[in-house]
Design an enzyme around this catalytic site. Structure first.
Site, PDB file in Angstrom:
ATOM      1  N   ASP A 191       0.853  -1.184   0.000  1.00  0.00           N
ATOM      2  CA  ASP A 191       0.000   0.000   0.000  1.00  0.00           C
ATOM      3  C   ASP A 191       0.894   1.240   0.000  1.00  0.00           C
ATOM      4  O   ASP A 191       2.123   1.145   0.212  1.00  0.00           O
ATOM      5  CB  ASP A 191      -0.897  -0.038   1.244  1.00  0.00           C
ATOM      6  CG  ASP A 191      -1.799   1.178   1.352  1.00  0.00           C
ATOM      7  OD1 ASP A 191      -2.432   1.539   0.343  1.00  0.00           O
ATOM      8  OD2 ASP A 191      -1.870   1.772   2.447  1.00  0.00           O
TER       9      ASP A 191
ATOM     10  N   ASP B  81      -0.414   5.140   1.032  1.00  0.00           N
ATOM     11  CA  ASP B  81      -0.753   6.030   2.143  1.00  0.00           C
ATOM     12  C   ASP B  81      -0.665   5.273   3.457  1.00  0.00           C
ATOM     13  O   ASP B  81      -1.320   4.247   3.648  1.00  0.00           O
ATOM     14  CB  ASP B  81      -2.187   6.568   1.978  1.00  0.00           C
ATOM     15  CG  ASP B  81      -2.294   7.591   0.859  1.00  0.00           C
ATOM     16  OD1 ASP B  81      -1.399   8.434   0.751  1.00  0.00           O
ATOM     17  OD2 ASP B  81      -3.266   7.544   0.098  1.00  0.00           O
TER      18      ASP B  81
END
Length: 352
Positions: free
Chosen positions: A17, A19
């Site tokens: 991922d 963020d």
């Protein structure tokens, strides 16, 4: 060979991922780009899986490269592209074609609009829509410039029968200033106005994880994320092992109380921790064989009091030690294998 080495060598690709894992806002999370670069040096492939639909893979890769992460356009997988592919699937399933459903309203970024057009649809930004008109579909993705008018025009179209696709449904996004509303919060605003809910392309749907694994030709990928409800749930849905990293949204407490579908396989404080010895919880023969030990910590769950009793064999034990929480999770999850609502039992540490 340390347990950490064994953990990394168990996989051939990291599906990471962005963020809350690599960056928060525009700035890098300390040590994260370097850790991913080190993974590449050790022979692992790295792909970046993001629910952010506001930027193109080129822009995302450029940003990651500036931060020092090993990114290229080819290893960035975003929910804007996945959302458009999902819209095509929905249209096809209904026996229609992109040029046969009418105009698609885009409540999202310029990049999302461009991808809708590239797929053969006629696209119109939601802010420019006629509130009295009829449209074939609405695709909704995050963009900081979205306004009430965008959401209102999307709602009008959906209430008149438009197909509704959302790129992702993250309720929040981590920013440098703190936690801010994400696309899921905006989707919910439209859902309240329409009494409907969209089909969703991004995490926690397994689509992007599966696409990344296939493109990398990975046989043993692992998902790394900071969110239980998107990264971990999506990785689990794709039957891929998951690592929760504690640099973003979720914490050791929320992991402990996670829904069964959102329980991570592994839990580390930071990406740097991937290179440290990883100790896994083990079922202990002490206390009747229903306690779990990880490092110096032992955890035992008492269902009658809804309490996990923690003990340590070290005078220097610190309850922020992630190994304590690995033990606590193992004890609670073993006792409560099925949990459909978030619930965090009481955790009792020594001298507390």
């Amino acid at each position: 060979m340390t347990r950490a080495d064994a953990l990394l060598l168990s996989f051939d690709a990291i599906l990471s991922d962005l963020d809350g894992v690599v960056y928060a806002g525009a700035g890098a999370i300390a040590g994260a780009p370097e850790a991913l670069t080190e993974c590449v040096k050790r022979g692992l492939q790295v792909a970046f899986i993001t629910n952010n639909a506001s930027r193109s893979p080129e822009k995302v890769a450029e940003h990651l490269q500036e931060l020092g992460a090993p990114a290229t356009t080819d290893n960035v997988f975003g929910s804007a592209d996945a959302g458009v592919r999902l819209l095509l699937d929905v249209v096809t399933e209904r026996g229609l074609t992109p040029d046969g459903i009418g105009t698609v309203l885009v409540a999202g970024s310029t990049y999302l609009e461009q991808q809708v057009q590239a797929a053969g649809f006629t696209a119109l930004r939601a802010k420019d829509a006629d509130g009295h008109g009829t449209y074939g579909a609405v695709i909704q993705g995050f963009d900081p410039s979205l306004t009430w008018s965008d959401l209102a025009n999307a709602s009008y179209a959906i209430n008149r029968g438009a197909i509704w696709v959302a790129t992702n449904t993250d309720y929040t996004i981590p920013r440098a200033e703190g936690i801010a509303p994400g696309n899921g919060s905006l989707v919910n605003a439209v859902a309240m106005a329409t009494n409907q809910y969209p089909v969703v392309a991004g995490k926690p749907a397994p689509v992007m994880f599966e696409q990344a694994s296939q493109q990398l030709e990975s046989k043993q990928p692992v998902v790394v994320g900071d969110r239980l409800d998107t990264d971990i749930r999506g990785g689990n849905a794709a039957s891929i092992p998951t690592i929760l990293v504690l640099t973003g949204i979720d914490t050791v407490e929320t992991a402990l109380g996670a829904l069964t579908a959102e329980r991570p396989t592994f839990m580390v404080k930071t990406l740097d921790s991937l290179f440290e010895p990883y100790e896994t919880p083990e079922l202990s023969s002490e206390n009747g064989g229903n306690s779990w030990t990880c490092g110096p910590w032992t955890a035992q769950f008492d269902a009658s009091s809804d309490t996990i009793a923690m003990t340590s064999n070290s005078d220097n034990s610190d309850e922020s030690d992630v190994r304590a929480w690995r033990a606590a999770c193992a004890a609670y999850w073993h006792a409560v294998p099925e949990q459909e609502e978030q619930h965090v039992p009481h955790v009792s540490f020594p001298n507390k």
